[in-house]
Motif scaffolding. Structure first.
Motif, mmCIF file in Angstrom:
data_model
loop_
_atom_site.group_PDB
_atom_site.id
_atom_site.type_symbol
_atom_site.label_atom_id
_atom_site.label_comp_id
_atom_site.label_asym_id
_atom_site.label_seq_id
_atom_site.Cartn_x
_atom_site.Cartn_y
_atom_site.Cartn_z
ATOM 1 N N ARG A 10 0.861 -1.184 0.000
ATOM 2 C CA ARG A 10 0.000 0.000 0.000
ATOM 3 C C ARG A 10 0.896 1.231 0.000
ATOM 4 N N LEU A 11 0.875 1.993 -1.103
ATOM 5 C CA LEU A 11 1.736 3.170 -1.233
ATOM 6 C C LEU A 11 1.142 4.373 -0.525
ATOM 7 N N SER A 12 -0.191 4.410 -0.463
ATOM 8 C CA SER A 12 -0.883 5.538 0.167
ATOM 9 C C SER A 12 -2.276 5.035 0.536
ATOM 10 N N ARG A 13 -3.091 5.920 1.076
ATOM 11 C CA ARG A 13 -4.471 5.536 1.437
ATOM 12 C C ARG A 13 -5.194 4.914 0.245
ATOM 13 N N SER A 14 -4.925 5.424 -0.960
ATOM 14 C CA SER A 14 -5.711 5.009 -2.126
ATOM 15 C C SER A 14 -4.931 4.250 -3.189
ATOM 16 N N LEU A 15 -3.599 4.216 -3.098
ATOM 17 C CA LEU A 15 -2.811 3.611 -4.181
ATOM 18 C C LEU A 15 -2.172 2.299 -3.720
ATOM 19 N N ILE A 16 -2.467 1.241 -4.464
ATOM 20 C CA ILE A 16 -1.952 -0.088 -4.116
ATOM 21 C C ILE A 16 -0.977 -0.528 -5.198
ATOM 22 N N ARG A 17 0.222 -0.880 -4.788
ATOM 23 C CA ARG A 17 1.215 -1.404 -5.744
ATOM 24 C C ARG A 17 1.047 -2.909 -5.863
ATOM 25 N N VAL A 18 0.950 -3.378 -7.109
ATOM 26 C CA VAL A 18 0.857 -4.817 -7.369
ATOM 27 C C VAL A 18 2.020 -5.169 -8.293
ATOM 28 N N VAL A 19 2.881 -6.068 -7.830
ATOM 29 C CA VAL A 19 4.014 -6.508 -8.649
ATOM 30 C C VAL A 19 3.693 -7.891 -9.197
ATOM 31 N N LEU A 20 3.712 -7.968 -10.551
ATOM 32 C CA LEU A 20 3.404 -9.225 -11.233
ATOM 33 C C LEU A 20 4.693 -9.857 -11.761
ATOM 34 N N GLY A 21 4.712 -11.161 -11.846
ATOM 35 C CA GLY A 21 5.866 -11.850 -12.417
ATOM 36 C C GLY A 21 5.430 -13.212 -12.936
ATOM 37 N N GLY A 22 6.396 -14.104 -13.071
ATOM 38 C CA GLY A 22 6.079 -15.469 -13.476
ATOM 39 C C GLY A 22 6.259 -15.710 -14.958
ATOM 40 N N ALA A 23 6.186 -16.990 -15.315
ATOM 41 C CA ALA A 23 6.462 -17.411 -16.690
ATOM 42 C C ALA A 23 5.441 -16.866 -17.680
ATOM 43 N N GLY A 24 4.242 -16.516 -17.217
ATOM 44 C CA GLY A 24 3.201 -15.992 -18.107
ATOM 45 C C GLY A 24 3.538 -14.631 -18.678
#
Ligand SMILES: Cc1cc2nc3c(=O)[nH]c(=O)nc-3n(C[C@H](O)[C@H](O)[C@H](O)COP(=O)(O)OP(=O)(O)OC[C@H]3O[C@@H](n4cnc5c(N)ncnc54)[C@H](O)[C@@H]3O)c2cc1C
Length: 271
Positions: A10-24
């Motif tokens: 959670r970067l701030s009250r409203s901003l969520i960081r999602v880190v994606l990875g994997g073979a896809g």
């Protein structure tokens, strides 16, 4: 193509960081654009589809269960680790994308297409002006990081409250002005703050994105004032208050065309 959630933050009250990875994500290609975006496909609750699905299966699924496309900026693509970072606005318990981000957990899968994009800070500009709301902060932050050292970089950002601000960095001479809807809820709050920050003192590369009414008001300030060169202005409305993305995309083309004509006329009149 699809990514697997590696971690969230959670970067701030409203901003969520999602880190994606994997073979896809093996076939994901980076982009030179600092406003690069991916088209993410969110499944409505109860959809029988599982990631990854193929287009034909999705088309054969009942309309209410089909994936909902939403554009999200590439905050960062790390080719060496194969990690794709998205910063997503969680704006209450509405919206397929915002709700998905709020619930995202390691191992969740997200299907996507892209990237595409169109802006990179003009290397010859004397200064930079990046304006927008929470939805534009990922592209603004990426753009601020990409300017040459020593150049003036102004960010004017509109968020709900101080708890929605994020850290932004730049090799340039960075000035950041935060405007809060909790203090000024007028649709022109962002535009007023840009006007108050004063015209550029040289050639300007400007990036103005976010909510349709709010960002259009900013573009009018730049165009009326003859701030910079329209060829070095990047502006498009990312979303529209009171409209879901499907409804907005249905009328967005007309909005963009009308805004482009108005902007050209205002720039011409300012000369
Ligand atoms: C090129 C591009 C890049 C973008 N990059 C990002 C990004 O990096 N991060 C990001 O979060 N968004 C980004 N957006 C905006 C995002 O695609 C839209 O906000 C989208 O509508 C969100 O979908 P949703 O399913 O959450 O809500 P929707 O189902 O589209 O809308 C549901 C309700 O929420 C409202 N709403 C939508 N977005 C917001 C918001 N940001 N704040 C408050 N209310 C809102 C709508 O007006 C509607 O009333 C980008 C858009 C474009 C075109």
């Amino acid at each position: 193509m699809h990514g697997e959630v590696i971690r969230t933050e959670r970067l701030s009250r409203s901003l969520i960081r999602v880190v994606l990875g994997g073979a896809g994500l093996a076939s994901f290609a980076g982009s030179a654009f600092t406003d690069a975006y991916v088209n993410c496909l969110f499944l409505p609750d109860g959809s029988p589809l599982d990631v990854p699905w193929d287009e034909e299966t999705a088309r054969a699924t009942a309309a209410e269960h089909r994936p909902r496309p939403r554009r999200l900026s590439v905050r960062r693509w790390d080719a060496s680790s194969g990690e794709l970072t998205l910063d997503i606005v969680s704006h209450g318990d509405v919206g397929h994308c915002g709700r998905w981000a709020g619930r995202a957990r390691s191992g969740d899968l997200l299907q996507l297409r892209g990237p595409a994009g169109g802006y990179v800070p003009h290397p010859d500009a004397d200064e930079y002006l990046f304006v927008g709301d929470e939805s534009a902060l990922p592209a603004i932050a990426a753009s601020a990081e990409a300017v040459a050292a020593g150049k003036r970089v102004r960010i004017v950002a509109l968020v709900d409250a101080p708890g929605d601000e994020i850290a932004v960095q730049s090799p340039g001479e960075l000035e950041v002005v935060w405007i809060h809807r909790s203090v000024d809820s007028a649709v022109t709050a962002l535009a007023d703050a840009v006007a108050a920050s004063g015209p550029p003192s040289g050639s300007l590369s400007a990036f103005v994105h976010g909510e349709a009414e709010e960002s259009s008001a900013v573009v009018r300030v730049l165009a009326r004032g003859g701030w910079g060169d329209p060829e070095m202005l990047s502006s498009s409305p990312y979303w529209r208050r009171g409209m879901g993305d499907e409804a907005w995309r249905g009328v967005k083309g007309d909005w963009v065309r009308a805004m482009r004509d108005e902007t050209q006329a205002l720039f011409a009149a300012s000369r």
